[in-house]
Design an enzyme around this catalytic site. Structure first.
Site, PDB file in Angstrom:
ATOM      1  N   TYR A   1    -115.003  49.008 -15.173  1.00  0.00           N
ATOM      2  CA  TYR A   1    -113.811  48.789 -15.585  1.00  0.00           C
ATOM      3  C   TYR A   1    -113.889  47.834 -16.869  1.00  0.00           C
ATOM      4  O   TYR A   1    -113.030  48.077 -18.017  1.00  0.00           O
ATOM      5  CB  TYR A   1    -112.880  48.495 -14.770  1.00  0.00           C
TER       6      TYR A   1
ATOM      7  N   SER B   1    -106.701  45.612 -20.413  1.00  0.00           N
ATOM      8  CA  SER B   1    -106.771  44.851 -19.112  1.00  0.00           C
ATOM      9  C   SER B   1    -107.001  43.433 -19.321  1.00  0.00           C
ATOM     10  O   SER B   1    -107.975  43.429 -20.148  1.00  0.00           O
ATOM     11  CB  SER B   1    -107.551  45.699 -17.990  1.00  0.00           C
TER      12      SER B   1
END
Length: 271
Positions: free
Chosen positions: A165, A152
C-alpha cells in the site's frame, strides 16, 4: 467567494464509489450541488447509493465497473455522457490493500509475496491512471475540469506492515505531480490534478488491523492514536471539505499538490 465552492452544474465521476470513503466523497459532491457517477464493482451498493441521492433531490447514476477494465470504463464514460452530456471532474478513490501484501513481523522480509504486491500496485496506481485516461478524455473535450487522486499518509512515513500500500500511494504522489505539470503545459489552467492524503480512517480494508471484534483497539490501533495529535481516527465526512475545494473553482490556481487530512499524524515527532 461562496459561489466558488459550489459544484452546481458540475458532473463528477467517483471511482471506488461503493467504499466507505467513496460514500463520503459522493455525499460531499451532492451537497455541493454536483451530479455524480458512482463507479464500483458492487452493483447493489452502487445502485442503492444512486437511488438515495435521487430520492433526496440530487442527480446520480450507478456505474458497475472494474477500474482496471478499459472496455468497462469506456462504457461507463459513454453512459455518463449520454446522461449528462459532459464530465467536469474525476475522483480516483478506488484502492485499498490485500492481506498478502501486508508484511508481519514474523515473516521473512526476503520472501515477499510479489504477486500480492503487484496486485496492490495495479489496483491503487493503475486503477487511477486508467480511469484518468478514459474520463480525462471527456474532461479535455469539455474544456476544463479537475482530477483528484487519493494518496495516503503512508506514502510520507515508513509505516510498518503495509509495504504494498505504501509503495502504491508513493507512486500516486509521483503520478499526481508529474501529470499535473504535463496537463498545465498542454492546457494551461484549464485541467488540474491534485490529491488528498487521508490519515487513518476505519475502512473495510484496515478495520481488522486497527480494531478487535469487540470494537476495542488493537495494539496497532493504539499506536496510531498515540501518534495522532487529535487522538482519534478520522470521520469520513471530514474529507469532504478538501475534496469539494479541489473540485471547485475555489482552487483554480492549485495543481500538483497534496492536501493532508490526518489529525496531525504526518507532522508529529512523537515528542
Amino acid at each position: 467567494m461562496g459561489n466558488d465552492f459550489s459544484l452546481k452544474g458540475k458532473v463528477i465521476v467517483v471511482t471506488g464509489g461503493t467504499g466507505i470513503l467513496g460514500n463520503a466523497f459522493i455525499n460531499g459532491i451532492v451537497r455541493a450541488g454536483g451530479a455524480v457517477g458512482i463507479l464500483g464493482r458492487n452493483e447493489k451498493i452502487a445502485t442503492e447509493r444512486a437511488n438515495a441521492v435521487i430520492e433526496q433531490g440530487g442527480r446520480a447514476i450507478a456505474l458497475i465497473v472494474d477500474v482496471n477494465d478499459e472496455q468497462q470504463l469506456l462504457n461507463a464514460r459513454e453512459k455518463m455522457l449520454k446522461e449528462y452530456g459532459k464530465i467536469d471532474g474525476l475522483v480516483n478513490a478506488a484502492g485499498g490493500n490485500i492481506p498478502g501484501a501486508v508484511l508481519h513481523s514474523d515473516q521473512d522480509i526476503f520472501q515477499l509475496n510479489m504477486e500480492a504486491l503487484q496486485q496492490v500496485m495495479q489496483l491503487n496506481l493503475f486503477g487511477s491512471i486508467l480511469p484518468t485516461q478514459i474520463f480525462g478524455e471527456a474532461i479535455k473535450n469539455n474544456g476544463s475540469g479537475s482530477i483528484v487522486n487519493i494518496s495516503s499518509v503512508v506514502s510520507q512515513r515508513a509505516v510498518t506492515k503495509v509495504l504494498g500500500y505504501s509503495l502504491a500511494k508513493a507512486s500516486i504522489d509521483c503520478y499526481t505531480q508529474w501529470f499535473a505539470v504535463e496537463l498545465a503545459k498542454r492546457f494551461g489552467d484549464k485541467i488540474r490534478m491534485n490529491s488528498i492524503a487521508p490519515g487513518f480512517f476505519l475502512t473495510e480494508q484496515n478495520k481488522t488491523l486497527l480494531t478487535n471484534s469487540d470494537g476495542s483497539l488493537t495494539e496497532r490501533g493504539n499506536l496510531i492514536i498515540q501518534e495522532t495529535p487529535f487522538k482519534r481516527f478520522g470521520n469520513p465526512d471530514e474529507l469532504e471539505g478538501a475534496l469539494v475545494w479541489l473540485l471547485s473553482d475555489a482552487s483554480k490556481f492549485v495543481t500538483g499538490t497534496k492536501i493532508t487530512v490526518d489529525g496531525g499524524f504526518s507532522v508529529y515527532s512523537g515528542v
